[in-house]
Design a protein around this motif. Structure first.
Motif, PDB file in Angstrom:
ATOM      1  N   CYS A  91       2.116 -30.112  25.507  1.00 30.28           N
ATOM      2  CA  CYS A  91       1.907 -31.227  24.822  1.00 30.28           C
ATOM      3  C   CYS A  91       1.466 -31.030  23.648  1.00 30.28           C
ATOM      4  N   SER A  92       1.574 -32.387  22.710  1.00 29.49           N
ATOM      5  CA  SER A  92       0.916 -32.347  21.518  1.00 29.49           C
ATOM      6  C   SER A  92      -0.045 -33.170  21.323  1.00 29.49           C
ATOM      7  N   ILE A  93      -1.266 -32.630  20.942  1.00 25.29           N
ATOM      8  CA  ILE A  93      -2.464 -33.461  20.662  1.00 25.29           C
ATOM      9  C   ILE A  93      -2.860 -33.533  19.231  1.00 25.29           C
ATOM     10  N   HIS A  94      -2.699 -34.713  18.484  1.00 22.21           N
ATOM     11  CA  HIS A  94      -3.127 -34.566  17.258  1.00 22.21           C
ATOM     12  C   HIS A  94      -4.389 -34.891  16.999  1.00 22.21           C
ATOM     13  N   ILE A 104      -5.457 -34.749  32.571  1.00 22.48           N
ATOM     14  CA  ILE A 104      -4.379 -34.070  32.708  1.00 22.48           C
ATOM     15  C   ILE A 104      -3.593 -34.594  31.533  1.00 22.48           C
ATOM     16  N   VAL A 105      -2.979 -33.742  30.766  1.00 31.17           N
ATOM     17  CA  VAL A 105      -1.927 -34.360  29.877  1.00 31.17           C
ATOM     18  C   VAL A 105      -0.717 -33.270  29.983  1.00 31.17           C
ATOM     19  N   MET A 106       0.396 -33.660  30.368  1.00 32.28           N
ATOM     20  CA  MET A 106       1.582 -32.976  30.920  1.00 32.28           C
ATOM     21  C   MET A 106       2.588 -32.742  29.547  1.00 32.28           C
ATOM     22  N   ASP A 107       3.623 -32.024  30.061  1.00 39.25           N
ATOM     23  CA  ASP A 107       4.485 -31.638  29.127  1.00 39.25           C
ATOM     24  C   ASP A 107       5.224 -32.724  28.364  1.00 39.25           C
ATOM     25  N   HIS A 108       5.296 -32.089  27.139  1.00 39.39           N
ATOM     26  CA  HIS A 108       6.248 -33.047  26.093  1.00 39.39           C
ATOM     27  C   HIS A 108       5.691 -34.215  25.776  1.00 39.39           C
ATOM     28  N   ALA A 109       4.311 -34.625  26.423  1.00 37.61           N
ATOM     29  CA  ALA A 109       3.445 -35.634  25.921  1.00 37.61           C
ATOM     30  C   ALA A 109       2.895 -35.582  24.540  1.00 37.61           C
ATOM     31  N   VAL A 110       2.695 -36.807  23.886  1.00 39.73           N
ATOM     32  CA  VAL A 110       2.366 -36.636  22.556  1.00 39.73           C
ATOM     33  C   VAL A 110       1.111 -37.601  22.598  1.00 39.73           C
ATOM     34  N   VAL A 111      -0.104 -37.225  22.049  1.00 48.70           N
ATOM     35  CA  VAL A 111      -1.259 -37.926  21.839  1.00 48.70           C
ATOM     36  C   VAL A 111      -1.641 -38.226  20.466  1.00 48.70           C
ATOM     37  N   GLU A 112      -1.435 -39.138  19.882  1.00 50.46           N
ATOM     38  CA  GLU A 112      -1.782 -39.506  18.561  1.00 50.46           C
ATOM     39  C   GLU A 112      -3.444 -39.520  18.058  1.00 50.46           C
ATOM     40  N   SER A 113      -3.593 -39.266  16.826  1.00 52.30           N
ATOM     41  CA  SER A 113      -4.971 -39.265  16.357  1.00 52.30           C
ATOM     42  C   SER A 113      -5.732 -40.462  16.621  1.00 52.30           C
ATOM     43  N   PHE A 114      -7.016 -40.076  16.992  1.00 57.43           N
ATOM     44  CA  PHE A 114      -7.940 -41.251  17.090  1.00 57.43           C
ATOM     45  C   PHE A 114      -7.620 -41.811  18.364  1.00 57.43           C
ATOM     46  N   SER A 115      -7.421 -41.147  19.348  1.00 59.55           N
ATOM     47  CA  SER A 115      -6.998 -41.511  20.656  1.00 59.55           C
ATOM     48  C   SER A 115      -8.116 -41.098  21.544  1.00 59.55           C
ATOM     49  N   ILE A 116      -8.340 -41.655  22.829  1.00 58.27           N
ATOM     50  CA  ILE A 116      -9.143 -40.950  23.845  1.00 58.27           C
ATOM     51  C   ILE A 116      -8.392 -41.145  25.326  1.00 58.27           C
ATOM     52  N   ILE A 117      -8.313 -39.947  25.825  1.00 59.03           N
ATOM     53  CA  ILE A 117      -7.890 -39.948  27.165  1.00 59.03           C
ATOM     54  C   ILE A 117      -9.144 -39.916  28.079  1.00 59.03           C
ATOM     55  N   ALA A 118      -9.222 -40.858  28.933  1.00 51.58           N
ATOM     56  CA  ALA A 118     -10.219 -41.208  29.646  1.00 51.58           C
ATOM     57  C   ALA A 118     -10.505 -40.184  30.723  1.00 51.58           C
ATOM     58  N   ALA A 119     -11.729 -39.941  31.020  1.00 52.37           N
ATOM     59  CA  ALA A 119     -12.018 -38.640  32.314  1.00 52.37           C
ATOM     60  C   ALA A 119     -11.173 -38.950  33.539  1.00 52.37           C
ATOM     61  N   GLY A 120     -10.485 -38.111  34.045  1.00 52.36           N
ATOM     62  CA  GLY A 120      -9.653 -38.217  35.203  1.00 52.36           C
ATOM     63  C   GLY A 120      -8.412 -38.922  34.926  1.00 52.36           C
ATOM     64  N   ALA A 121      -7.852 -39.360  33.829  1.00 52.47           N
ATOM     65  CA  ALA A 121      -6.380 -39.680  33.477  1.00 52.47           C
ATOM     66  C   ALA A 121      -5.333 -38.702  33.419  1.00 52.47           C
ATOM     67  N   VAL A 122      -4.379 -39.276  33.992  1.00 51.79           N
ATOM     68  CA  VAL A 122      -2.947 -38.296  33.956  1.00 51.79           C
ATOM     69  C   VAL A 122      -2.288 -38.665  33.116  1.00 51.79           C
TER      70      VAL A 122
END
Length: 170
Positions: A91-94, A104-122
């Motif tokens: 994936c891409s994490i900015h 968990i962040v899976m294939d081809h996902a994009v997480v833009e800047s100044f984001s929070i992926i919470a504990a345990g999130a998929v």
């Protein structure tokens, strides 16, 4: 000393002043920027595709960074915090992101800047996470905008990890 191995003749490139825990594993086509840290039992496995990690990024204890053969490299920006036991895959994490513990962040996902992926999130394959928000749940959904205090944490946390890693060179 960390386990650093080539794969098919390609060695990992480790940035200046980066900390690698004694039992961290970094293999293959991996580029790690300056002032990064890869903590205890973390694995950065660039065997089937490339992994690019920016500066001041920390890969915390037990995290796994991997990719998918021929289709999904992993790109992680500057000042990213990958929490304990998180899985970041193809994936891409900015810049300036927190991937929470066990997320968990899976294939081809994009997480833009100044984001929070919470504990345990998929974060499911192909998901686009807009910058400035918290994503939580299974599957991860936009919950709310980050607060000023959370933005400040995203700005400060990478420097804390540089400080923590300095304790191991004393």
């Amino acid at each position: 000393m960390a386990l650093i191995l080539p794969v098919k003749g390609i060695y990992p490139a480790i940035g200046t002043a980066s900390f690698l825990a004694d039992n961290a594993t970094i293999v293959g086509d991996v580029q790690l920027g300056a002032y990064c840290s890869v903590w205890f039992n973390a694995v950065v496995r660039g065997d089937v595709n490339s992994i690019r990690i920016g500066e001041y990024t920390n890969i915390q204890d037990g995290a796994v960074i991997h990719c998918t053969y021929k289709t999904a490299p992993t790109l992680i920006g500057n000042r990213v915090n990958v929490g304990h036991n998180a899985l970041v895959h193809g994936c891409s994490i900015h810049d300036s992101v927190l991937v929470g513990m066990g997320a968990i962040v899976m294939d081809h996902a994009v997480v833009e800047s100044f984001s929070i992926i919470a504990a345990g999130a998929v974060v499911l394959e192909g998901t686009h996470c807009e910058g400035g928000y918290i994503y939580a749940g299974v599957p991860a959904r936009k919950v709310k905008a980050i607060s000023a205090a959370q933005r400040k944490l995203l700005e400060e946390l990478p420097d804390r990890y540089v400080m923590y890693s300095s304790w191991f060179s004393e």
